[in-house]
Design an enzyme around this catalytic site. Structure first.
Site, PDB file in Angstrom:
ATOM      1  N   LYS A  73       0.856  -1.186   0.000  1.00 23.02           N
ATOM      2  CA  LYS A  73       0.000   0.000   0.000  1.00 23.02           C
ATOM      3  C   LYS A  73       0.895   1.239   0.000  1.00 23.02           C
ATOM      4  O   LYS A  73       1.748   1.404   0.893  1.00 23.02           O
ATOM      5  CB  LYS A  73      -0.864  -0.037   1.266  1.00 23.02           C
TER       6      LYS A  73
HETATM    7  C1  E4P Z   1      -8.320   1.297   4.042  1.00 27.44           C
HETATM    8  O1  E4P Z   1      -7.556   0.928   3.212  1.00 27.44           O
HETATM    9  C2  E4P Z   1      -8.199   2.589   4.744  1.00 27.44           C
HETATM   10  O2  E4P Z   1      -6.977   2.673   5.359  1.00 27.44           O
HETATM   11  C3  E4P Z   1      -9.326   2.746   5.708  1.00 27.44           C
HETATM   12  O3  E4P Z   1     -10.518   2.300   5.098  1.00 27.44           O
HETATM   13  C4  E4P Z   1      -9.462   4.142   6.277  1.00 27.44           C
HETATM   14  O4  E4P Z   1     -10.660   4.226   7.006  1.00 27.44           O
HETATM   15  P1  E4P Z   1     -10.973   5.413   8.044  1.00 27.44           P
HETATM   16  O5  E4P Z   1     -11.187   6.655   7.270  1.00 27.44           O
HETATM   17  O6  E4P Z   1     -12.189   4.960   8.761  1.00 27.44           O
HETATM   18  O7  E4P Z   1      -9.765   5.514   8.934  1.00 27.44           O
END
Ligand code: E4P
Length: 214
Positions: A83
Site C-alpha cells: 500500500k
Molecule cells: C483502508 O484501506 C483505509 O486505510 C481505511 O478504510 C481508512 O478508514 P478510516 O477513514 O475509517 O480511517
C-alpha cells in the site's frame, strides 16, 4: 463485489472469514498501532488465515525507502499487496513495483484525477476514502461514480477498492455503482446482516417451533 475486511485485529478477521465475508484484507498504520503488535507479525498471521490480497502499508514517504519496504513485503508472502500513498514519490514507487511484478494499492485517494494518475502509474488497486470525504461535507460516493466511469472509459485494469466505509449504505451504494471491492470494518460487516424484521420473524418462528409435536 468483493469484500475485504479493514482491520489489524486477527480475531475479527477469523470471525468474518468464518462467515464467508473475507476475500481480502486491508491494514494501515493506524489499525496496526491499535493492535499493539509488530506490523510484520500481524500480516504474517493474516496470510495464514486468508488466501487473498492482503494490503500492507509502507511506513516511509521517500521513493527509495518505500521501494525498500515494498521489496521486503513482496518477499514475505505472495498475497501481500504493498500500500503506497498517493503522492508523487508514491506514484514513482507504484510504477517501479508494476515493472517488478509487485502488486500495489494506492491509498489516500480523494479526487478522480488522483485515481487517474494511480491507474496510469500501474496501480493494482485504488483506495478512495469515502467516509473521510463525507466527514468534511463532500459526498464520497460521487468520487466512486467518477472513478468507475473514468476507469471504464479507458479499460484500466486498476480495481476500485472503496475505503473508509462507515455504514451499510456505503456498501450498497458502492455495489450499485459497480465498484470492484469494498473494504469494510468488522463492526459494519455485522450491521450488514441486521434487519428488525429478521429478528422479529425469527423470534416468532422459534416460539412456534416449540408448539410443533415431536
Ligand atoms: C483502508 O484501506 C483505509 O486505510 C481505511 O478504510 C481508512 O478508514 P478510516 O477513514 O475509517 O480511517
Amino acid at each position: 463485489m468483493k469484500f475485504f475486511i479493514d482491520t489489524g485485529d486477527v480475531g475479527e478477521i477469523r470471525e468474518a472469514y468464518a462467515m464467508g465475508l473475507v476475500d481480502g484484507v486491508t491494514t494501515n498504520p493506524s489499525l496496526i498501532a491499535k493492535s499493539g503488535r509488530k506490523y510484520r507479525d500481524v500480516v504474517v498471521d493474516i496470510c495464514e488465515i486468508v488466501n487473498g490480497p492482503i494490503s500492507a502499508e509502507v511506513l516511509t514517504t521517500s521513493y527509495d525507502e518505500m521501494m525498500a519496504e515494498a521489496r521486503d513485503w513482496h518477499k514475505v508472502h505472495k498475497n501481500i499487496v504493498v500500500k503506497l500513498p498517493l503522492i508523487p514519490e508514491g506514484l514513482k514507487a507504484v510504477k517501479t513495483c508494476a515493472e517488478e511484478g509487485i502488486r500495489t494499492n494506492v491509498t489516500l485517494c480523494f479526487s478522480p484525477v488522483q485515481a487517474l494518475l494511480a491507474a496510469k502509474a500501474g496501480a493494482s488497486y485504488i483506495s478512495p476514502f469515502i467516509g473521510r470525504l463525507d466527514d468534511v461535507g463532500e459526498t464520497g460516493m460521487e468520487l466512486i461514480a467518477k472513478i468507475v466511469t473514468i476507469y471504464n472509459n479507458y479499460n484500466f485494469e486498476t480495481e476500485v477498492l472503496v475505503a473508509s466505509v462507515r455504514n451499510p449504505v456505503h456498501v450498497v451504494d458502492a455495489a450499485m455503482l459497480g465498484a470492484d471491492i469494498c473494504t469494510i470494518p468488522f463492526s459494519v460487516m455485522l450491521q450488514l446482516s441486521k434487519h428488525p424484521l429478521t429478528d422479529t420473524g425469527l423470534k416468532k418462528f422459534v416460539e412456534d417451533a416449540k408448539k410443533i409435536p415431536r
